[in-house]
Design a protein around this motif. Structure first.
Motif, mmCIF file in Angstrom:
data_model
loop_
_atom_site.group_PDB
_atom_site.id
_atom_site.type_symbol
_atom_site.label_atom_id
_atom_site.label_comp_id
_atom_site.label_asym_id
_atom_site.label_seq_id
_atom_site.Cartn_x
_atom_site.Cartn_y
_atom_site.Cartn_z
ATOM 1 N N TYR A 172 35.530 0.752 33.983
ATOM 2 C CA TYR A 172 34.137 0.695 34.410
ATOM 3 C C TYR A 172 33.355 -0.067 33.364
ATOM 4 C CZ TYR A 172 35.480 4.506 37.447
ATOM 5 O OH TYR A 172 36.108 5.270 38.380
ATOM 6 N N ARG A 181 30.067 -0.133 33.274
ATOM 7 C CA ARG A 181 28.989 0.804 32.952
ATOM 8 C C ARG A 181 28.989 1.856 34.043
ATOM 9 N NH1 ARG A 181 23.626 -2.421 32.323
ATOM 10 N NH2 ARG A 181 22.938 -0.309 32.597
ATOM 11 N N GLY A 182 29.559 2.977 33.792
ATOM 12 C CA GLY A 182 29.579 4.028 34.794
ATOM 13 C C GLY A 182 30.660 5.056 34.521
ATOM 14 N N GLY A 200 24.565 4.325 42.274
ATOM 15 C CA GLY A 200 24.409 3.134 41.439
ATOM 16 C C GLY A 200 25.699 2.489 40.993
ATOM 17 N N ALA A 201 26.830 2.876 41.608
ATOM 18 C CA ALA A 201 28.111 2.267 41.237
ATOM 19 C C ALA A 201 29.068 2.324 42.420
ATOM 20 C CB ALA A 201 28.720 2.990 40.040
ATOM 21 N N GLY A 229 26.579 5.222 38.198
ATOM 22 C CA GLY A 229 26.025 4.402 37.136
ATOM 23 C C GLY A 229 25.473 5.256 35.998
#
Length: 103
Positions: free
Chosen positions: A4, A6-7, A43-44, A79
């Motif tokens: 990932y 960012r997450g 958000g991911a 996220g």
């Protein structure tokens, strides 16, 4: 291994039951989407990840019988600062009014 940028990954575990004995058209479980506790987007998105302990289950041959069930899992991502708290199904006829399961 899943990476990932960012997450955080979350493993959503659920049981699929054939309530009426319909032929449900194949071994793939429904595509559930992770949502936050307030019903928002996480958000991911996770694509092509394979994480130990979060493998999708496969419907058994007898799944076309009423009452048949199996357990499966779906990897979902969130996220920064978000958490997968619930899951929703919003495909086909449910696009405008998704079914949401809460923990």
């Amino acid at each position: 291994m899943c990476r990932y940028s960012r997450g955080v990954g979350f493993c959503v575990e659920f049981t699929i039951e054939n309530a009426d004995g319909s032929d449900l058209g194949g071994p793939c479980p429904p595509d559930l989407t992770g949502v936050t506790a307030d019903g928002g987007d996480t958000g991911a998105t996770v694509f092509g990840a394979d994480v130990e302990g979060c493998a999708e289950g496969v419907a058994p041959d007898e799944f076309a019988e009423a009452g048949a069930a199996y357990e499966t899992k779906r990897l979902q991502g969130a996220g920064p600062g978000a958490t997968v708290a619930d899951a929703s199904y919003e495909e086909d006829d449910y696009a405008d009014q998704p079914i949401v399961w809460t923990s």
